[in-house]
Design a protein around this motif. Structure first.
Motif, short mmCIF file in Angstrom:
data_model
loop_
_atom_site.label_atom_id
_atom_site.label_comp_id
_atom_site.label_asym_id
_atom_site.label_seq_id
_atom_site.Cartn_x
_atom_site.Cartn_y
_atom_site.Cartn_z
N TYR A 190 0.85 -1.19 0.00
CA TYR A 190 0.00 0.00 0.00
C TYR A 190 0.88 1.24 0.00
O TYR A 190 0.54 2.26 -0.57
N GLU A 191 1.98 1.12 0.76
CA GLU A 191 2.92 2.25 0.90
C GLU A 191 4.28 1.77 0.43
O GLU A 191 4.62 0.61 0.63
N ARG A 208 6.92 -0.97 2.16
CA ARG A 208 6.29 -1.78 3.20
C ARG A 208 5.44 -2.86 2.53
O ARG A 208 4.22 -2.75 2.44
N ILE A 257 3.22 -5.86 1.70
CA ILE A 257 2.19 -6.58 2.45
C ILE A 257 2.10 -8.02 1.92
O ILE A 257 2.01 -8.96 2.70
N PRO A 271 -3.21 -15.17 10.68
CA PRO A 271 -3.49 -14.17 11.70
C PRO A 271 -3.91 -12.83 11.10
O PRO A 271 -3.67 -12.56 9.92
N SER A 272 -4.54 -12.01 11.91
CA SER A 272 -4.94 -10.68 11.51
C SER A 272 -3.71 -9.90 11.05
O SER A 272 -2.65 -9.97 11.66
N GLY A 273 -3.86 -9.20 9.93
CA GLY A 273 -2.74 -8.42 9.40
C GLY A 273 -1.85 -9.18 8.44
O GLY A 273 -0.92 -8.61 7.87
N ALA A 274 -2.12 -10.47 8.22
CA ALA A 274 -1.27 -11.30 7.35
C ALA A 274 -1.36 -10.88 5.88
O ALA A 274 -0.46 -11.16 5.10
N GLY A 275 -2.48 -10.25 5.50
CA GLY A 275 -2.65 -9.84 4.11
C GLY A 275 -3.80 -10.55 3.41
O GLY A 275 -3.94 -10.45 2.19
N LYS A 276 -4.65 -11.24 4.17
CA LYS A 276 -5.74 -12.03 3.58
C LYS A 276 -6.73 -11.16 2.82
O LYS A 276 -7.06 -11.43 1.67
N SER A 277 -7.23 -10.10 3.47
CA SER A 277 -8.21 -9.23 2.78
C SER A 277 -7.57 -8.51 1.61
O SER A 277 -8.24 -8.20 0.63
N THR A 278 -6.28 -8.24 1.72
CA THR A 278 -5.58 -7.60 0.60
C THR A 278 -5.68 -8.47 -0.65
O THR A 278 -5.87 -7.95 -1.76
N ARG A 297 -8.99 -7.76 -2.14
CA ARG A 297 -9.03 -6.42 -2.74
C ARG A 297 -8.29 -6.38 -4.07
O ARG A 297 -8.68 -5.66 -4.98
N TYR A 349 -7.01 -2.34 -5.92
CA TYR A 349 -5.61 -1.93 -6.08
C TYR A 349 -5.00 -2.82 -7.15
O TYR A 349 -5.49 -3.92 -7.38
P1 ADP Z 1 -5.81 -9.53 7.09
O1 ADP Z 1 -6.99 -9.57 6.18
O2 ADP Z 1 -4.96 -10.77 6.99
O3 ADP Z 1 -6.15 -9.21 8.50
P2 ADP Z 1 -5.12 -7.18 5.56
O4 ADP Z 1 -4.90 -7.68 4.19
O5 ADP Z 1 -6.39 -6.49 5.88
O6 ADP Z 1 -4.84 -8.36 6.60
O7 ADP Z 1 -3.96 -6.19 5.94
C1 ADP Z 1 -2.57 -6.56 5.82
C2 ADP Z 1 -1.71 -5.40 6.24
O8 ADP Z 1 -1.92 -4.32 5.36
C3 ADP Z 1 -1.98 -4.88 7.63
O9 ADP Z 1 -0.71 -4.62 8.22
C4 ADP Z 1 -2.73 -3.60 7.42
O10 ADP Z 1 -2.48 -2.69 8.43
C5 ADP Z 1 -2.20 -3.13 6.09
N1 ADP Z 1 -3.19 -2.36 5.32
C6 ADP Z 1 -4.43 -2.77 4.99
N2 ADP Z 1 -5.05 -1.83 4.28
C7 ADP Z 1 -4.18 -0.83 4.12
C8 ADP Z 1 -4.21 0.43 3.46
N3 ADP Z 1 -5.30 0.82 2.80
N4 ADP Z 1 -3.12 1.22 3.53
C9 ADP Z 1 -2.02 0.83 4.21
N5 ADP Z 1 -1.90 -0.35 4.85
C10 ADP Z 1 -2.96 -1.16 4.82
#
Ligand code: ADP
Ligand code: ADP
Length: 229
Positions: A13-14, A17, A19, A38-45, A48, A54
């Protein structure tokens, strides 16, 4: 139809960093693959990126061997159905909410979708039936009822690809079980990507991928993962 392939997908995203750090997997047409971790692993990414909210930083995402960057947004939207964690309903009737996006569907088709999502009994109990107003200004539905409306909508849309992103995680365990059964029926025969944080909620996946810090840490069937851990 509807085979999904992630090929060495890197995404941030940035800047600086990452993901997703090189994620590759296949969901053969009609199969179900679950992504856990785990939460934050990148699953929802992952979901998306599949919807092209994106674009990948490098690597490719293919649907039926076509790079999704070469597919129009309209055909991408019609190819993929999503049941999210929290369904937001429109301030309109139940019929409108189920039919949404499939304006050509007949009343009989709407009612058949409601039956398959197991909301027909609930709808018949409301005095106005399918014309009951729901949402903020109408009848307030429970979390489970809203998920059933989302499921009925998805059944009617009949997309080749289905994304279930934590679709039952906001529900109590009894409702979760019921909704899980309805989701299992919807996903049968469709290419399905299930996103979940717990292995226990996934029963019918052909393959489970464990994502940790943007990398695939483990993969296998439910049985294989339980045997290893
Ligand atoms: P999960 O679904 O596994 O919980 P996410 O895919 O939602 O994880 O997020 C993975 C990482 O990306 C997290 O560290 C989160 O903080 C970061 N993140 C998610 N959305 C954004 C965004 N729009 N901009 C910057 N960082 C993001
Ligand atoms: P959820 O997983 O509940 O659907 P999101 O997918 O919106 O929530 O966000 C997942 C994670 O990404 C959360 O930890 C959230 O704080 C983080 N996140 C979302 N958007 C951004 C952003 N623009 N910048 C940084 N982190 C973000």
């Amino acid at each position: 139809k509807g085979a999904v392939r992630f090929e060495n997908v890197v995404f941030s995203y940035e800047p600086a960093r990452p993901i997703l750090k090189g994620v590759s997997f296949d969901v053969p047409a009609g199969h179900t693959v679950a992504i856990v971790g785990p939460s934050g692993a990148g699953k929802s990414t992952i979901s998306r990126l599949l919807f092209r909210f994106y674009d990948v930083s490098s690597g490719r995402i293919l649907i039926d061997n076509q790079d999704i960057r070469d597919v129009t947004q309209v055909s991408l939207r019609s190819a993929i159905g999503m049941v999210p964690q929290d369904t937001v309903l429109f301030n309109d009737t139940l019929r409108y909410n189920i039919r949404y996006g499939r304006w050509d569907a007949t009343d009989a088709e709407v009612e058949e979708a409601a039956r398959l999502a197991q909301i027909d009994a609930f709808i018949r109990l409301s005095p106005k039936g399918y014309e009951t107003e729901v949402g903020e200004r109408g009848l307030k539905l429970s979390g489970g009822e809203k998920q059933r409306v989302a499921i009925a909508r998805t059944i009617l849309k009949a997309p080749p690809i289905l994304v279930l992103d934590e679709a039952t995680s906001a529900l109590d365990s009894h409702t979760e079980k019921e909704i899980q059964d309805a989701l299992d029926r919807v996903s049968r025969g469709r290419t399905t990507l299930v996103i979940a944080h717990r292995l226990s909620t996934i029963v019918h996946a052909d393959e489970i991928i464990v994502l940790e810090s943007g990398r695939i840490a483990e993969r296998g069937t439910h049985h294989q993962l339980l045997a290893r851990n």
